[in-house]
Design a protein around this motif. Structure first.
Motif, PDB file in Angstrom:
ATOM      1  N   SER A 158      56.463  26.887  99.775  1.00 39.62           N
ATOM      2  CA  SER A 158      56.073  28.048  99.505  1.00 39.62           C
ATOM      3  C   SER A 158      54.666  28.692 100.046  1.00 39.62           C
ATOM      4  O   SER A 158      54.339  29.573 100.217  1.00 39.62           O
ATOM      5  CB  SER A 158      56.320  28.587  98.303  1.00 39.62           C
ATOM      6  N   HIS A 159      53.837  27.639  99.425  1.00 39.52           N
ATOM      7  CA  HIS A 159      52.375  27.937  99.632  1.00 39.52           C
ATOM      8  C   HIS A 159      51.716  26.604  99.589  1.00 39.52           C
ATOM      9  O   HIS A 159      52.129  25.589  98.962  1.00 39.52           O
ATOM     10  CB  HIS A 159      51.700  28.859  98.864  1.00 39.52           C
ATOM     11  N   ASP A 160      50.242  26.398  99.655  1.00 38.38           N
ATOM     12  CA  ASP A 160      49.487  25.254  99.782  1.00 38.38           C
ATOM     13  C   ASP A 160      48.922  24.761  98.673  1.00 38.38           C
ATOM     14  O   ASP A 160      47.990  23.847  98.427  1.00 38.38           O
ATOM     15  CB  ASP A 160      48.556  25.515 101.080  1.00 38.38           C
ATOM     16  N   THR A 182      57.871  26.630 106.382  1.00 42.63           N
ATOM     17  CA  THR A 182      56.839  27.042 105.419  1.00 42.63           C
ATOM     18  C   THR A 182      56.240  28.359 106.037  1.00 42.63           C
ATOM     19  O   THR A 182      56.619  28.888 107.223  1.00 42.63           O
ATOM     20  CB  THR A 182      55.786  25.984 104.983  1.00 42.63           C
ATOM     21  N   GLY A 183      55.036  28.892 105.513  1.00 42.69           N
ATOM     22  CA  GLY A 183      54.298  29.881 105.938  1.00 42.69           C
ATOM     23  C   GLY A 183      53.274  29.586 107.114  1.00 42.69           C
ATOM     24  O   GLY A 183      53.188  28.425 107.490  1.00 42.69           O
ATOM     25  N   VAL A 186      50.368  27.089 107.463  1.00 45.02           N
ATOM     26  CA  VAL A 186      50.375  25.507 106.382  1.00 45.02           C
ATOM     27  C   VAL A 186      50.727  24.333 107.131  1.00 45.02           C
ATOM     28  O   VAL A 186      50.528  23.352 106.823  1.00 45.02           O
ATOM     29  CB  VAL A 186      51.594  26.015 105.332  1.00 45.02           C
ATOM     30  N   HIS A 224      50.595  37.172  96.359  1.00 45.12           N
ATOM     31  CA  HIS A 224      49.833  35.673  95.854  1.00 45.12           C
ATOM     32  C   HIS A 224      48.565  35.490  96.725  1.00 45.12           C
ATOM     33  O   HIS A 224      48.174  36.226  97.189  1.00 45.12           O
ATOM     34  CB  HIS A 224      50.800  34.692  95.692  1.00 45.12           C
ATOM     35  N   ASP A 225      48.274  34.242  96.781  1.00 43.72           N
ATOM     36  CA  ASP A 225      47.293  33.922  97.824  1.00 43.72           C
ATOM     37  C   ASP A 225      47.524  32.278  97.987  1.00 43.72           C
ATOM     38  O   ASP A 225      48.340  31.686  97.879  1.00 43.72           O
ATOM     39  CB  ASP A 225      45.931  34.036  97.128  1.00 43.72           C
ATOM     40  N   SER A 226      46.196  31.855  98.601  1.00 40.83           N
ATOM     41  CA  SER A 226      46.346  30.589  99.252  1.00 40.83           C
ATOM     42  C   SER A 226      45.194  29.760  99.227  1.00 40.83           C
ATOM     43  O   SER A 226      44.007  30.273  99.108  1.00 40.83           O
ATOM     44  CB  SER A 226      47.114  30.002 100.383  1.00 40.83           C
ATOM     45  N   HIS A 235      46.214  30.277 104.975  1.00 34.55           N
ATOM     46  CA  HIS A 235      47.688  29.834 105.222  1.00 34.55           C
ATOM     47  C   HIS A 235      48.502  30.878 104.243  1.00 34.55           C
ATOM     48  O   HIS A 235      48.152  31.127 103.045  1.00 34.55           O
ATOM     49  CB  HIS A 235      47.687  28.254 104.167  1.00 34.55           C
ATOM     50  N   TRP A 237      51.488  32.732 102.236  1.00 34.77           N
ATOM     51  CA  TRP A 237      52.194  32.343 101.131  1.00 34.77           C
ATOM     52  C   TRP A 237      53.891  33.172 101.203  1.00 34.77           C
ATOM     53  O   TRP A 237      53.612  34.051 101.688  1.00 34.77           O
ATOM     54  CB  TRP A 237      51.807  32.649  99.734  1.00 34.77           C
TER      55      TRP A 237
END
Length: 366
Positions: A158-160, A182-183, A186, A224-226, A235, A237
């Motif tokens: 989903s995110h890093d 993934t996004g 990433v 969200h964020d990454s 990257h 999310w």
């Protein structure tokens, strides 16, 4: 004490600069991948943006103070004093005709649909931090290893952030995974860690990947964020809609509450199951993590018939008691338009059985 803490933060930053070349930190997109990233409508002014911009920290909150409170101040019942109950299910002996799910704690899960295997945000190193002294898994929660997994058709990331993209686990999975979904951006981490490009699918919000025989995956938005080091937002999310010939499942990834849940519900719902982020929340960072009352509301807006709360009961990354997320969502889920499922770590969830009973296993743990 705050001065001492600030000095420690500076020391950690210096250490981070010294160890900045360590592969576990990953890598920001370069060259051709960066062209794809920059072509996304969600990448603006040098970074990915949420659909509705909100500050990561609530007004009046100070990030240094909040980090100190979270990781250095004593919090009652922050971790269980005894091992959490769990069940060791043989993941390699699944009936290929059975649609089932096994939760590993926090947001990690294994799932089988129409004989295809899915692995979601696996963290099997026992930690959720790049530092050796960082956040560790609770006793009894880290019972699965990569060796326990069968071959994985689809690895979903989903995110890093470190509690979702675990360097040690990803390295060990390299020869077991057929495809990574993934996004945008990433994939740079994965290539940096030795994954070939032909195993990587990087997608934007709203992208659909059709794999045939009724199996499809859609990447959608989350708030969200990454980032794994200092340059965040490079990257993307994502949340996931996973569809087979028989059922449709939603996974939130991480993210705060906003109108996107209702919009996803209208566009893709109803859902048979939803895996909903529920834990590691705080008023200081309310915009990027849902509180339990928001989780309950979002689940109804998604039009989910069954819901499994995740992002809890393995790591302490916030200032609440370890059992608070599962306790609160159990209360908020009463008299709702969905059924709450609360499996123990490792317990087999029968996705075709809406009547399967689950214990309130956390009530007997000190």
């Amino acid at each position: 004490m705050l001065i001492t803490f600030s000095a420690l933060v500076v020391l950690l930053i210096m250490l981070s600069f010294i160890t900045a070349q360590h592969p576990l930190l990953g890598k920001n997109p370069t060259e051709q991948r960066m062209e794809f990233v920059q072509n996304s409508p969600n990448f603006q002014n040098g970074k990915f943006r949420n659909l509705i911009e909100k500050p990561g920290m609530t007004e009046g909150s100070n990030i240094v103070v909040e980090v100190y409170k979270t990781f250095f101040k004593s919090i009652p019942n922050r971790e269980p004093s005894e091992a959490l109950p769990s069940v060791k299910t043989n993941l390699k002996a699944f009936d290929p005709e059975q649609d089932a799910l096994v939760w590993f704690g926090h947001s990690s899960a294994f799932m089988q649909l129409d004989g295809k295997t899915f692995l979601i945000d696996p963290v099997m190193s026992g930690k959720a931090s790049p530092f050796p002294w960082g956040t560790r898994a609770y006793k009894g929660t880290d019972i699965y290893t990569v060796d326990d997994l069968p071959e994985i058709d689809y690895l979903l990331i989903s995110h890093d952030h470190y509690d979702h993209l675990d360097y040690e686990t990803i390295l060990k999975l390299k020869d077991k995974v057929k495809l990574v979904v993934t996004g945008l951006g990433v994939g740079e981490h994965f290539e940096h860690w030795g994954y070939p490009k032909n195993k990587l699918i990087e997608a934007d919000w709203g992208d659909k990947m059709d794999f045939g025989n009724g199996i499809s995956i859609i990447t959608e938005t989350a708030h969200h964020d990454s980032g794994r080091a200092f340059a965040g937002g490079q990257h993307l999310w994502v949340s996931f809609i996973i569809q087979s010939s028989k059922r449709k499942i939603f996974y939130t990834g991480d993210g705060g509450y906003d109108k996107h849940f209702a919009e996803i519900g209208k566009k893709y719902g109803p859902f048979d199951w939803a895996l909903m982020e529920n834990g590691q929340y705080d008023p200081a960072w309310r915009s990027v993590h849902c509180h339990p009352d928001e989780v309950a509301q979002a689940t109804e807006e998604l039009q989910a018939r069954n819901m499994i709360p995740v992002h809890h009961s393995k790591f302490s990354l916030a200032k609440h008691a370890w059992y608070e997320p599962i306790t609160r969502i159990s209360e908020y889920s009463k008299s709702r338009n969905y059924r709450l499922a609360t499996p123990m770590i490792g317990e087999l969830v029968q996705l075709d059985n809406d009547q399967q009973p689950f214990k309130a296993w956390w009530k007997d743990v000190r």
